[in-house]
Design a protein around this motif. Structure first.
Motif, PDB file in Angstrom:
ATOM      1  N   ALA A 122       0.803  -1.211   0.000  1.00  0.00           N
ATOM      2  CA  ALA A 122       0.000   0.000   0.000  1.00  0.00           C
ATOM      3  C   ALA A 122       0.843   1.272   0.000  1.00  0.00           C
ATOM      4  O   ALA A 122       0.489   2.258  -0.657  1.00  0.00           O
ATOM      5  CB  ALA A 122      -0.936   0.006   1.208  1.00  0.00           C
ATOM      6  N   LEU A 123       1.955   1.261   0.743  1.00  0.00           N
ATOM      7  CA  LEU A 123       2.715   2.496   0.962  1.00  0.00           C
ATOM      8  C   LEU A 123       4.110   2.474   0.366  1.00  0.00           C
ATOM      9  O   LEU A 123       4.831   3.472   0.454  1.00  0.00           O
ATOM     10  CB  LEU A 123       2.811   2.791   2.459  1.00  0.00           C
ATOM     11  N   GLY A 124       4.518   1.341  -0.207  1.00  0.00           N
ATOM     12  CA  GLY A 124       5.857   1.277  -0.768  1.00  0.00           C
ATOM     13  C   GLY A 124       6.917   1.417   0.311  1.00  0.00           C
ATOM     14  O   GLY A 124       6.819   0.797   1.369  1.00  0.00           O
ATOM     15  N   PRO A 125       7.933   2.250   0.095  1.00  0.00           N
ATOM     16  CA  PRO A 125       9.077   2.307   1.019  1.00  0.00           C
ATOM     17  C   PRO A 125       8.881   3.213   2.217  1.00  0.00           C
ATOM     18  O   PRO A 125       9.848   3.777   2.747  1.00  0.00           O
ATOM     19  CB  PRO A 125      10.191   2.846   0.119  1.00  0.00           C
ATOM     20  N   TYR A 126       7.640   3.355   2.683  1.00  0.00           N
ATOM     21  CA  TYR A 126       7.358   4.274   3.779  1.00  0.00           C
ATOM     22  C   TYR A 126       6.840   3.538   5.006  1.00  0.00           C
ATOM     23  O   TYR A 126       6.084   2.571   4.890  1.00  0.00           O
ATOM     24  CB  TYR A 126       6.331   5.329   3.337  1.00  0.00           C
ATOM     25  N   THR A 127       7.244   3.986   6.170  1.00  0.00           N
ATOM     26  CA  THR A 127       6.729   3.448   7.423  1.00  0.00           C
ATOM     27  C   THR A 127       5.255   3.819   7.555  1.00  0.00           C
ATOM     28  O   THR A 127       4.870   4.967   7.321  1.00  0.00           O
ATOM     29  CB  THR A 127       7.517   4.016   8.609  1.00  0.00           C
ATOM     30  N   VAL A 149       2.163   4.460   9.981  1.00  0.00           N
ATOM     31  CA  VAL A 149       1.861   4.821  11.360  1.00  0.00           C
ATOM     32  C   VAL A 149       0.350   4.701  11.562  1.00  0.00           C
ATOM     33  O   VAL A 149      -0.420   5.361  10.864  1.00  0.00           O
ATOM     34  CB  VAL A 149       2.303   6.259  11.690  1.00  0.00           C
ATOM     35  N   VAL A 150      -0.036   3.854  12.509  1.00  0.00           N
ATOM     36  CA  VAL A 150      -1.457   3.665  12.801  1.00  0.00           C
ATOM     37  C   VAL A 150      -1.657   3.969  14.287  1.00  0.00           C
ATOM     38  O   VAL A 150      -1.073   3.306  15.147  1.00  0.00           O
ATOM     39  CB  VAL A 150      -1.930   2.233  12.477  1.00  0.00           C
ATOM     40  N   GLN A 202      -4.983  12.231  19.057  1.00  0.00           N
ATOM     41  CA  GLN A 202      -5.276  13.514  19.704  1.00  0.00           C
ATOM     42  C   GLN A 202      -3.999  14.299  19.966  1.00  0.00           C
ATOM     43  O   GLN A 202      -3.983  15.538  19.864  1.00  0.00           O
ATOM     44  CB  GLN A 202      -6.024  13.255  21.010  1.00  0.00           C
ATOM     45  N   LEU A 203      -2.910  13.602  20.283  1.00  0.00           N
ATOM     46  CA  LEU A 203      -1.625  14.264  20.496  1.00  0.00           C
ATOM     47  C   LEU A 203      -0.870  14.520  19.197  1.00  0.00           C
ATOM     48  O   LEU A 203       0.222  15.079  19.214  1.00  0.00           O
ATOM     49  CB  LEU A 203      -0.740  13.403  21.413  1.00  0.00           C
ATOM     50  N   GLN A 204      -1.424  14.062  18.078  1.00  0.00           N
ATOM     51  CA  GLN A 204      -0.830  14.223  16.754  1.00  0.00           C
ATOM     52  C   GLN A 204       0.558  13.583  16.678  1.00  0.00           C
ATOM     53  O   GLN A 204       1.484  14.120  16.057  1.00  0.00           O
ATOM     54  CB  GLN A 204      -0.766  15.699  16.358  1.00  0.00           C
ATOM     55  N   ILE A 205       0.674  12.417  17.304  1.00  0.00           N
ATOM     56  CA  ILE A 205       1.946  11.699  17.270  1.00  0.00           C
ATOM     57  C   ILE A 205       2.300  11.315  15.841  1.00  0.00           C
ATOM     58  O   ILE A 205       3.445  11.469  15.393  1.00  0.00           O
ATOM     59  CB  ILE A 205       1.887  10.462  18.189  1.00  0.00           C
ATOM     60  N   GLY A 206       1.331  10.800  15.108  1.00  0.00           N
ATOM     61  CA  GLY A 206       1.588  10.414  13.729  1.00  0.00           C
ATOM     62  C   GLY A 206       2.011  11.595  12.874  1.00  0.00           C
ATOM     63  O   GLY A 206       2.929  11.487  12.055  1.00  0.00           O
ATOM     64  N   ARG A 207       1.346  12.725  13.063  1.00  0.00           N
ATOM     65  CA  ARG A 207       1.699  13.913  12.280  1.00  0.00           C
ATOM     66  C   ARG A 207       3.118  14.371  12.605  1.00  0.00           C
ATOM     67  O   ARG A 207       3.871  14.785  11.715  1.00  0.00           O
ATOM     68  CB  ARG A 207       0.708  15.038  12.547  1.00  0.00           C
ATOM     69  N   THR A 208       3.493  14.304  13.875  1.00  0.00           N
ATOM     70  CA  THR A 208       4.865  14.675  14.251  1.00  0.00           C
ATOM     71  C   THR A 208       5.874  13.762  13.583  1.00  0.00           C
ATOM     72  O   THR A 208       6.884  14.223  13.021  1.00  0.00           O
ATOM     73  CB  THR A 208       5.030  14.611  15.777  1.00  0.00           C
ATOM     74  N   LEU A 209       5.628  12.460  13.650  1.00  0.00           N
ATOM     75  CA  LEU A 209       6.546  11.504  13.024  1.00  0.00           C
ATOM     76  C   LEU A 209       6.636  11.734  11.523  1.00  0.00           C
ATOM     77  O   LEU A 209       7.733  11.711  10.934  1.00  0.00           O
ATOM     78  CB  LEU A 209       6.087  10.081  13.304  1.00  0.00           C
ATOM     79  N   ALA A 210       5.498  11.964  10.879  1.00  0.00           N
ATOM     80  CA  ALA A 210       5.491  12.157   9.433  1.00  0.00           C
ATOM     81  C   ALA A 210       6.200  13.452   9.044  1.00  0.00           C
ATOM     82  O   ALA A 210       6.982  13.488   8.078  1.00  0.00           O
ATOM     83  CB  ALA A 210       4.056  12.156   8.912  1.00  0.00           C
ATOM     84  N   ASP A 220       4.039   7.492   6.504  1.00  0.00           N
ATOM     85  CA  ASP A 220       2.678   7.853   6.113  1.00  0.00           C
ATOM     86  C   ASP A 220       1.722   7.448   7.231  1.00  0.00           C
ATOM     87  O   ASP A 220       1.915   6.421   7.887  1.00  0.00           O
ATOM     88  CB  ASP A 220       2.263   7.146   4.822  1.00  0.00           C
ATOM     89  N   ILE A 221       0.678   8.241   7.412  1.00  0.00           N
ATOM     90  CA  ILE A 221      -0.290   7.982   8.474  1.00  0.00           C
ATOM     91  C   ILE A 221      -1.471   7.196   7.920  1.00  0.00           C
ATOM     92  O   ILE A 221      -2.021   7.538   6.872  1.00  0.00           O
ATOM     93  CB  ILE A 221      -0.802   9.294   9.089  1.00  0.00           C
ATOM     94  N   SER A 222      -1.839   6.134   8.621  1.00  0.00           N
ATOM     95  CA  SER A 222      -3.041   5.369   8.303  1.00  0.00           C
ATOM     96  C   SER A 222      -4.000   5.457   9.487  1.00  0.00           C
ATOM     97  O   SER A 222      -3.572   5.622  10.630  1.00  0.00           O
ATOM     98  CB  SER A 222      -2.704   3.907   8.027  1.00  0.00           C
TER      99      SER A 222
END
Length: 513
Positions: free
Chosen positions: A383-388, A390-391, A398-406, A417-419
């Motif tokens: 689905a995402l190819g060479p990208y981690t 994040v789910v 709520q803390l936007q952890i995925g957005r920070t990582l991305a 990429d965030i899922s």
């Protein structure tokens, strides 16, 4: 664990005159403003070979270190889809060419960095790419000697601002991650994985404890031990749980907790991998390798006010007369009855018990955040190819952890990429009878299953008891699952590709730098 150590240089002329270096490595973006001797050399050579504008070439250079220049161009940088990995790739190509040319002490210059926020970390990323290109497998270094297979011992870095201590700490972690992920299954069997960690953290502020007793493991990690069941008859394949703990100085302000999938070999178990799909399954420990790698970077930087706990499940999913099988119902550490859907979906079983233990730690921790890291599903790579991938659960979102990582992953060349996990994912693993509480998976490959990398996070949430700590609970705990099946090795080649140690860079950028 040695690698080419960085040494700061701030003046090109002085560095050349020192006689310490034997080649100049130039990583250059378009329209780079170069110092006079280099600019004149490239202008002359560019008239002879047009490849200089977009490739990686070795150029004779009178007056330069060793009389040679390795010029590696990034290519275009300002299109919508360009990112800092162009500097990483150019650094990696330069490293390979320099090594093959016999360079042992290069001087690195990064030029032509655009005034664009995408490239704020270009110098660091180029250096990390250079180091990636130099790495050789642990087995090769042990068999032939590190000096033979990794002859580059020092790299001068022309920069006034780059934090070389932080760069070296990140590379120390990535190197450990590459070693642990990329090493063959006998050299890095479960207890040897543990031994590597014990040596890696010896004398450091990270405490290592290894749970080897099978009776205790059966009691406290029942899902993990189901996966390991067929391996118990071979002494060198028996499992262990490796716990790593760090407590920084001063008042603790944040606690990070990591579960790492350490499948030292995955045959698929009773649902045996066929059709050539078993090759490369010694790298199914990439999540555990990344966890250990991040902890190594943390040990080098020793941040204050931070506590970190990691549990690694080092297990071999063997095939044998005592293999666990589909349809078994096994109660997890969290007391959840799990019906096995497919024994080749073993990683989530290992992680669920680890996460359940970390959940207990998190209950009494300061500002806890839990992560699982795993080469979990082919679907993430499809689905995402060479990208981690994040789910997140609700509190993490709520803390936007995925957005920070991305966001930081993009800036530091280790993207994610965030899922979203959704109600369909929980419905997919819901029990069909009163005999069990959750289904581990379906009996088809994840890559051909809709939402094949999202629904496993729903399983982990339930099987580890983390669903009791969602947004609707009295004690919400942020939890993010990182699937590195697509990002864990370069080029998606799980048998021969170099491990990337993803997401060590992104985690370091998010929590340590």
């Amino acid at each position: 664990m040695a690698f080419a150590q960085p040494q700061r240089e701030t003046d090109l002329k002085a560095a050349i005159e020192s006689g310490q270096y034997d080649a100049l490595i130039l990583i250059q973006g378009p329209k780079a403003q170069l110092p006079a001797p280099v600019a004149e050399l490239l202008a002359d050579y560019g008239r002879l070979d047009a490849r200089l504008a977009g490739g990686c070439l070795l150029v004779p250079g009178q007056g330069l270190p060793g009389g040679r220049l390795v010029a590696s161009a990034t290519g275009p940088l300002l299109r919508d889809y360009d990112d800092v990995r162009r500097f990483y790739d150019a650094g990696k190509k330069a490293a390979v060419l320099a090594r093959d040319a016999g360079v042992t002490q290069p001087l690195l210059l990064v030029a032509g960095v655009p005034d664009d926020e995408r490239y704020a970390q270009a110098e660091l990323v180029a250096l990390l790419g250079f180091w990636q290109g130099l790495w050789q497998p642990l087995e090769a270094r042990e068999a032939l000697g590190e000096a033979e297979v990794e002859p580059v011992s020092l790299v001068g870095v022309l920069s006034e601002s780059l934090d070389l201590d932080a760069a070296a700490a990140i590379e120390a972690g990535r190197r450990a991650g590459r070693d642990l992920c990329g090493t063959e299954p006998e050299r890095m069997a479960p207890l040897k994985f543990a031994e590597y960690c014990e040596k890696l953290f010896a004398g450091s502020p990270v405490k290592v404890s290894v749970l080897r007793d099978t009776d205790t493991l059966k009691r406290d990690y029942p899902l993990l031990m189901a996966v390991a069941r067929a391996s118990l008859v071979v002494e060198r394949h028996v499992p262990c749980v490796i716990r790593l703990e760090y407590q920084g100085e001063g008042e603790i302000e944040k606690t990070l907790l990591f579960a790492g999938k350490g499948l030292t070999y995955d045959t698929g178990g009773a649902d045996l991998k066929v059709g050539g799909h078993m090759a490369g399954m010694s790298r199914d420990k990439g999540g555990a390798a990344a966890v250990a790698g991040f902890m190594k970077t943390l040990a080098e930087l020793q941040p204050k006010g931070l506590k970190a706990i990691a549990e690694i499940g080092a297990v071999r999913n063997s095939i044998g007369s005592d293999s666990f099988v589909a349809d078994e119902i096994i109660t997890s550490h969290a007391g959840v009855r799990v019906r096995i859907g497919n024994t080749d979906a073993e990683g989530r079983l290992v992680l669920a018990d680890l996460l359940s233990h970390l959940r207990e730690d998190a209950k009494n921790a300061v500002e806890p955040e839990i992560f699982s890291i795993a080469t979990l599903t082919g679907h993430a790579a499809r689905a995402l190819g060479p990208y981690t991938a994040v789910v997140e659960n609700g509190p993490a979102r709520q803390l936007q952890i995925g957005r920070t990582l991305a966001t930081l992953g993009d800036q530091y060349g280790d993207p994610a990429d965030i899922s979203r996990v959704r109600r369909e994912d929980y419905a997919f693993i819901a029990p069909r009878t009163r005999a069990d509480d959750v289904l581990s998976c379906n009996n088809a490959g994840s890559s051909v299953t809709a939402r094949g990398h999202q629904f496993p996070m729903a399983f982990l949430d339930l099987a580890a008891g983390l669903d009791k700590h969602g947004l609707d609970s009295d004690q919400p705990i942020p939890y993010a699952h990182l699937d590195i099946a697509g990002s864990g090795v370069e080029g998606g080649d799980w048998q021969h590709g170099s491990p990337s140690a993803a997401p060590v860079i992104t985690l370091a950028a998010s929590y340590l730098l």
